[in-house]
Design an enzyme around this catalytic site. Structure first.
Site, PDB file in Angstrom:
ATOM      1  N   LYS A  31      65.702 100.555  91.751  1.00  0.00           N
ATOM      2  CA  LYS A  31      66.622  99.447  92.011  1.00  0.00           C
ATOM      3  C   LYS A  31      67.946  99.681  91.296  1.00  0.00           C
ATOM      4  O   LYS A  31      68.060 100.551  90.435  1.00  0.00           O
ATOM      5  CB  LYS A  31      65.987  98.124  91.544  1.00  0.00           C
ATOM      6  CG  LYS A  31      65.671  98.085  90.057  1.00  0.00           C
ATOM      7  CD  LYS A  31      64.984  96.799  89.665  1.00  0.00           C
ATOM      8  CE  LYS A  31      64.667  96.777  88.168  1.00  0.00           C
ATOM      9  NZ  LYS A  31      64.077  95.504  87.733  1.00  0.00           N
ATOM     10  N   ARG A  55      59.521  84.003  84.848  1.00  0.00           N
ATOM     11  CA  ARG A  55      60.655  84.296  85.722  1.00  0.00           C
ATOM     12  C   ARG A  55      60.211  84.166  87.170  1.00  0.00           C
ATOM     13  O   ARG A  55      60.594  83.228  87.861  1.00  0.00           O
ATOM     14  CB  ARG A  55      61.179  85.713  85.408  1.00  0.00           C
ATOM     15  CG  ARG A  55      62.455  86.098  86.110  1.00  0.00           C
ATOM     16  CD  ARG A  55      62.979  87.431  85.626  1.00  0.00           C
ATOM     17  NE  ARG A  55      62.051  88.539  85.888  1.00  0.00           N
ATOM     18  CZ  ARG A  55      62.282  89.799  85.513  1.00  0.00           C
ATOM     19  NH1 ARG A  55      63.387  90.108  84.842  1.00  0.00           N
ATOM     20  NH2 ARG A  55      61.409  90.748  85.796  1.00  0.00           N
ATOM     21  N   TYR A  68      95.294  98.463  70.654  1.00  0.00           N
ATOM     22  CA  TYR A  68      95.506  97.040  70.866  1.00  0.00           C
ATOM     23  C   TYR A  68      94.966  96.249  69.679  1.00  0.00           C
ATOM     24  O   TYR A  68      93.872  96.493  69.174  1.00  0.00           O
ATOM     25  CB  TYR A  68      94.779  96.583  72.133  1.00  0.00           C
ATOM     26  CG  TYR A  68      95.432  97.015  73.418  1.00  0.00           C
ATOM     27  CD1 TYR A  68      96.688  96.565  73.785  1.00  0.00           C
ATOM     28  CD2 TYR A  68      94.766  97.881  74.288  1.00  0.00           C
ATOM     29  CE1 TYR A  68      97.275  96.962  74.975  1.00  0.00           C
ATOM     30  CE2 TYR A  68      95.334  98.283  75.482  1.00  0.00           C
ATOM     31  CZ  TYR A  68      96.601  97.816  75.817  1.00  0.00           C
ATOM     32  OH  TYR A  68      97.173  98.211  76.992  1.00  0.00           O
ATOM     33  N   MET A 117      91.328 100.234  79.087  1.00  0.00           N
ATOM     34  CA  MET A 117      90.798 100.311  80.437  1.00  0.00           C
ATOM     35  C   MET A 117      90.566 101.755  80.867  1.00  0.00           C
ATOM     36  O   MET A 117      89.559 102.068  81.515  1.00  0.00           O
ATOM     37  CB  MET A 117      91.744  99.625  81.428  1.00  0.00           C
ATOM     38  CG  MET A 117      91.215  99.625  82.863  1.00  0.00           C
ATOM     39  SD  MET A 117      92.337  98.827  84.029  1.00  0.00           S
ATOM     40  CE  MET A 117      92.197  97.110  83.529  1.00  0.00           C
TER      41      MET A 117
END
Length: 360
Positions: free
Chosen positions: A34, A130, A256, A304
């Site tokens: 999956k 679940r 940053y 990024m």
């Protein structure tokens, strides 16, 4: 020069299947593919393993249908079952197996117009809370599925262990296994319980079928272990390159938010990888990166498209030198732990712009 490449080592994939088979010699293996085979490439993994495993498992019907259209003929199991009644005829048409986890799904199967009966594994809840039938639903679901002409007999039983990867919950895990095996006494069909952690740590959970997921890809499900601890080999290596080298002085504030300050004169390497490629922005200062045969620390915030590494004051590295973000040199489990997540998330988050290179 490619900015970022995810190398997929198909020999390692087959090696891991053989290691798993040695752990469960009496069981059939369901390869869980999956989520694009945990980011490793659904078709590549399925094509490689079609003669190595006994079945495949996916989460959603579109994954199963794409495998059939690819020519995969082995059994394919829908671990979450189906989401709407219109899916039931497709399950029959494409000869899929489906988990059935609630009475609504039972009713949908009863009402469906199908060309032939479908294979079903009734799913019970052993402690995850679940998906799966609760104790007061099991009898009715079983009775209706066994009497339904749309269901191939005998009916199978499946569930999922919630704490198999957390050994300190020994008693709770043992309760889940014992409960499943007690319910299984009333079933004549196939049984499937063990996930990756169950295969590695809980031999009592090894029923006729086991379904390895993350360990297929050489990754440990345990927070304090890596795949090599179990003789598994990482299938994915995330590679990049140095695109700039910068000398900086003690006290220089990097990136940053000035997230890292140089404690001494040093050399920064700029790596052409960022969160736009799937490398986690949450990677803290000191996350290991492999460059030229040694581990160096990441520094500053991941950008990024780029990230910083501290190459050290006497670095001889050059632009174009190769970098490993995770793989054999840097286990993805260790990167994930430092980022406050799990390795599953990292390998599943490889972005489309990353080149995939399959190594046979």
């Amino acid at each position: 020069m490619k900015a970022v490449t995810a190398e997929i080592n198909l020999k390692a994939l087959v090696h891991n299947v053989n290691v798993i088979r040695g752990m469960v010699p009496e069981s059939k293996i369901v390869a869980v593919v999956k989520a694009n085979a945990y980011g490793h490439g659904l078709y590549t993994v399925a094509d490689t393993l079609k003669d190595q495993v006994d079945a495949f498992a996916v989460a959603r019907i579109d994954e199963a249908l794409s495998l059939r259209q690819r020519g995969i003929k082995k059994p394919i199991i829908l671990l979450e079952g189906f989401f709407e009644q219109a899916d039931v005829p497709l399950i029959a048409q494409y000869d899929l197996l489906t988990a059935v986890h609630d009475l609504e799904q039972v009713e949908a199967i009863e009402k469906a117009q199908v060309e032939k009966p479908i294979g079903c594994w009734m799913k019970i809840d052993v402690g995850m809370h679940r998906l799966g039938a609760s104790p007061d639903e099991i009898s009715e679901m079983k009775s209706r599925l066994e009497s339904c002409p749309n269901v191939k007999q005998p009916l199978g039983l499946i569930s999922h262990l919630s704490v198999a990867d957390t050994p300190e919950f020994f008693d709770y895990n043992r309760e889940q296994i014992d409960y499943f095996l007690e319910v299984a006494k009333d079933f004549k069909g196939d049984l499937c319980l063990a996930n990756s952690a169950g295969i590695l740590f809980w031999p009592k959970s090894h029923t006729k079928w086991v379904r390895p997921g993350v360990i297929l890809y050489g990754i440990s499900p345990f927070a304090d272990r890596v795949g090599s601890d179990f003789q598994l080999e990482p299938v994915m290596t995330l590679r990049s390159s140095l695109i700039a080298i910068r000398k900086i002085k003690k006290g220089a504030k990097v990136g940053y938010g000035a997230a890292w300050t140089a404690p001494c004169d040093t050399t920064l390497g700029i790596v052409s990888t960022g969160y736009g490629d799937g490398y986690p922005r949450t990677a803290p200062n000191g996350t290991p990166v492999w460059v030229n045969g040694r581990i160096v620390p990441s520094v500053g915030h991941v950008c990024m498209d780029m990230m910083f590494v501290d190459l050290g004051p006497n670095a001889q590295d050059k632009i174009g030198d190769k970098v490993v973000l995770w793989g054999k040199e840097v286990p993805v489990e260790k990167v994930a732990a430092l980022c406050g997540t799990i390795p599953y998330e990292l390998v599943c988050h490889i972005m489309p712009r990353v080149e995939i290179a399959n190594l046979s």
